[in-house]
Write an enzyme that holds these catalytic residues in place. Structure first.
Site, mmCIF file in Angstrom:
data_model
loop_
_atom_site.group_PDB
_atom_site.id
_atom_site.type_symbol
_atom_site.label_atom_id
_atom_site.label_comp_id
_atom_site.label_asym_id
_atom_site.label_seq_id
_atom_site.Cartn_x
_atom_site.Cartn_y
_atom_site.Cartn_z
ATOM 1 C CE LYS A 71 -4.085 -1.931 2.276
ATOM 2 N NZ LYS A 71 -5.074 -1.768 3.343
ATOM 3 C CG ASP A 107 -8.146 0.437 3.459
ATOM 4 O OD1 ASP A 107 -8.967 -0.405 3.050
ATOM 5 O OD2 ASP A 107 -6.914 0.274 3.379
ATOM 6 N N GLY A 134 -0.357 -0.013 9.570
ATOM 7 C CA GLY A 134 -0.936 0.728 8.446
ATOM 8 C C GLY A 134 -2.368 1.171 8.698
ATOM 9 C CG LEU A 234 -10.193 -1.180 11.528
ATOM 10 C CD1 LEU A 234 -10.733 -0.329 12.651
ATOM 11 C CD2 LEU A 234 -8.882 -0.626 11.021
HETATM 12 P P1 NAP Z 1 0.015 -4.078 10.578
HETATM 13 O O1 NAP Z 1 0.458 -2.893 9.808
HETATM 14 O O2 NAP Z 1 0.753 -5.356 10.493
HETATM 15 O O3 NAP Z 1 -0.056 -3.620 12.146
HETATM 16 C C1 NAP Z 1 -0.308 -4.583 13.153
HETATM 17 C C2 NAP Z 1 -0.462 -3.893 14.515
HETATM 18 O O4 NAP Z 1 -0.852 -4.892 15.458
HETATM 19 C C3 NAP Z 1 0.822 -3.262 15.059
HETATM 20 O O5 NAP Z 1 0.493 -2.109 15.789
HETATM 21 C C4 NAP Z 1 1.350 -4.345 16.000
HETATM 22 O O6 NAP Z 1 2.133 -3.852 17.074
HETATM 23 C C5 NAP Z 1 0.058 -4.879 16.561
HETATM 24 N N1 NAP Z 1 0.222 -6.227 17.084
HETATM 25 C C6 NAP Z 1 0.367 -7.375 16.354
HETATM 26 N N2 NAP Z 1 0.499 -8.430 17.197
HETATM 27 C C7 NAP Z 1 0.446 -7.939 18.476
HETATM 28 C C8 NAP Z 1 0.511 -8.523 19.766
HETATM 29 N N3 NAP Z 1 0.645 -9.846 19.928
HETATM 30 N N4 NAP Z 1 0.409 -7.715 20.847
HETATM 31 C C9 NAP Z 1 0.255 -6.378 20.694
HETATM 32 N N5 NAP Z 1 0.170 -5.747 19.496
HETATM 33 C C10 NAP Z 1 0.272 -6.530 18.393
HETATM 34 O O7 NAP Z 1 -1.503 -4.464 10.220
HETATM 35 P P2 NAP Z 1 -2.641 -3.484 9.622
HETATM 36 O O8 NAP Z 1 -2.595 -3.515 8.149
HETATM 37 O O9 NAP Z 1 -2.541 -2.197 10.330
HETATM 38 O O10 NAP Z 1 -3.980 -4.269 10.038
HETATM 39 C C11 NAP Z 1 -4.380 -4.350 11.397
HETATM 40 C C12 NAP Z 1 -5.731 -5.047 11.515
HETATM 41 O O11 NAP Z 1 -6.741 -4.263 10.891
HETATM 42 C C13 NAP Z 1 -5.763 -6.416 10.850
HETATM 43 O O12 NAP Z 1 -6.431 -7.310 11.706
HETATM 44 C C14 NAP Z 1 -6.564 -6.199 9.582
HETATM 45 O O13 NAP Z 1 -7.289 -7.349 9.217
HETATM 46 C C15 NAP Z 1 -7.508 -5.091 10.021
HETATM 47 N N6 NAP Z 1 -7.973 -4.273 8.865
HETATM 48 C C16 NAP Z 1 -9.289 -4.292 8.555
HETATM 49 C C17 NAP Z 1 -9.787 -3.554 7.475
HETATM 50 C C18 NAP Z 1 -11.250 -3.584 7.155
HETATM 51 O O14 NAP Z 1 -11.618 -3.222 6.022
HETATM 52 N N7 NAP Z 1 -12.104 -3.957 8.075
HETATM 53 C C19 NAP Z 1 -8.894 -2.772 6.717
HETATM 54 C C20 NAP Z 1 -7.536 -2.751 7.066
HETATM 55 C C21 NAP Z 1 -7.090 -3.516 8.146
HETATM 56 P P3 NAP Z 1 3.728 -3.615 16.917
HETATM 57 O O15 NAP Z 1 3.880 -2.333 16.178
HETATM 58 O O16 NAP Z 1 4.210 -3.561 18.317
HETATM 59 O O17 NAP Z 1 4.257 -4.804 16.151
#
Ligand code: NAP
Length: 290
Positions: A71, A107, A134, A234
């Site tokens: 992205k 998004d 992200g 989300l």
């Molecule tokens: P990302 O960039 O990989 O970010 C993941 C986040 O989760 C980071 O802040 C990470 O913390 C945290 N995290 C992961 N494992 C953890 C743990 N065990 N304990 C504490 N914090 C943890 O992912 P993203 O793209 O932002 O997506 C995040 C979520 O949003 C996903 O579940 C995705 O499916 C959802 N989402 C949904 C939509 C929708 O249309 N509904 C759209 C986009 C995303 P650290 O920085 O410390 O690693």
């Protein structure tokens, strides 16, 4: 049933991995319901985004969704992008134009439409974002763009929360939101209890709680949930996450990310095809995904 012929226009999604995507189902369902001659397919991408974008453009692919992990990297291959998408530094929708692809972040439009549907206004509200990836970054900019009173970003890794804090505070300052620019905070998960104001709107933007890990949640602290008036996770699988259960049992309203997912696709569809997707079609798509 889609009838592919010599006139059918082609759309798709790039990402890696891509096998989990629900986007082809959503887009093809909308085309079928609206009688629009187009087809949407998944493409597994690699890091050579320059060649990928050049190839898709040469073949006349009219619109592309972009998912993890491209992205941000894809931005360098576009001829332009929307101002808020540029601030966020991420796009998920590309539209074919005569100059090249133009980028959007639907998004954000998707979440905006979900909040409108659920009658959750961010204007003048204290907001809390769990996570600093992200999605969290995009949500933080939406909170600022919608006039939130404060934004508190809570993350396991503090540095990532501090980066978003700096960018969002600068954006608020540049856009005349001086009070907000002084009120963007970043804390670690351990500090969350006292760092969050009462009556806040909280967004769960981490991967924690995603199926099959249904019983996990990034925060268990009951004093946090007492401060949450509305919580938006989300995640949409499971339909009710642990975070949502905690919010509800402390008396708040809770929503999952399914509408955001559907509306980000609908917004992309509308940008590409210059149509308004009727509510009845959106409702049918959402019901079939549920
Ligand atoms: P990302 O960039 O990989 O970010 C993941 C986040 O989760 C980071 O802040 C990470 O913390 C945290 N995290 C992961 N494992 C953890 C743990 N065990 N304990 C504490 N914090 C943890 O992912 P993203 O793209 O932002 O997506 C995040 C979520 O949003 C996903 O579940 C995705 O499916 C959802 N989402 C949904 C939509 C929708 O249309 N509904 C759209 C986009 C995303 P650290 O920085 O410390 O690693």
């Amino acid at each position: 049933m889609i009838n592919i012929n010599g006139h059918t226009s082609v759309y798709g999604i790039i990402g890696n991995p891509i096998s989990h995507t629900m986007s082809p189902a959503i887009h093809n369902m909308i085309s079928e319901a609206m009688g629009i001659d187009s087809v949407y397919v998944p493409f597994v991408a690699n890091d050579d985004l320059k060649s990928i974008v050049k190839g898709l453009y040469s073949l006349g692919v009219q619109g592309i969704n972009v998912t993890v992990p491209y992205k941000t990297g894809i931005i360098y291959e576009l001829y332009g992008l929307e101002p808020l998408a540029m601030e966020i530094g991420a796009v998920n929708t590309l539209k074919y134009t005569e100059h090249g692809y133009y980028g959007y972040n639907t998004d954000i439009l998707g979440l905006e439409r979900e909040l409108k549907d659920e009658k959750v206004s961010l204007y003048g509200r204290d907001t809390v974002i769990l996570g600093a990836g992200g999605a969290a970054r995009a949500v933080a900019f939406l909170c600022a763009a919608q006039g939130a009173a404060s934004i508190t970003i809570v993350n396991r890794t503090l540095n990532k929360a501090l980066d978003i804090r700096a960018d969002v505070a600068a954006y608020a300052g540049r856009n005349g939101m001086y009070a907000l620019s002084e009120n963007v905070n970043a804390v670690t998960l351990k500090e969350i209890g006292s760092a969050v104001p009462y009556g806040c709107i909280a967004f769960q933007c981490t991967n924690v709680g995603l199926a099959p890990d249904d019983s996990s949640c990034v925060v268990h602290d009951g004093s946090f949930y007492k401060r949450v008036a509305a919580g938006i996770d989300l995640i949409y699988r499971p339909a009710e996450t642990m975070f949502m259960k905690y919010v509800k049992s402390a008396g708040g309203e809770a929503y999952n990310g399914l509408k955001m997912l559907v509306y980000q696709a609908v917004s992309a569809y509308e940008i590409w095809h210059s149509v308004a997707v009727p509510d009845v079609v959106i409702y049918d798509v959402e019901r079939s995904l549920r």
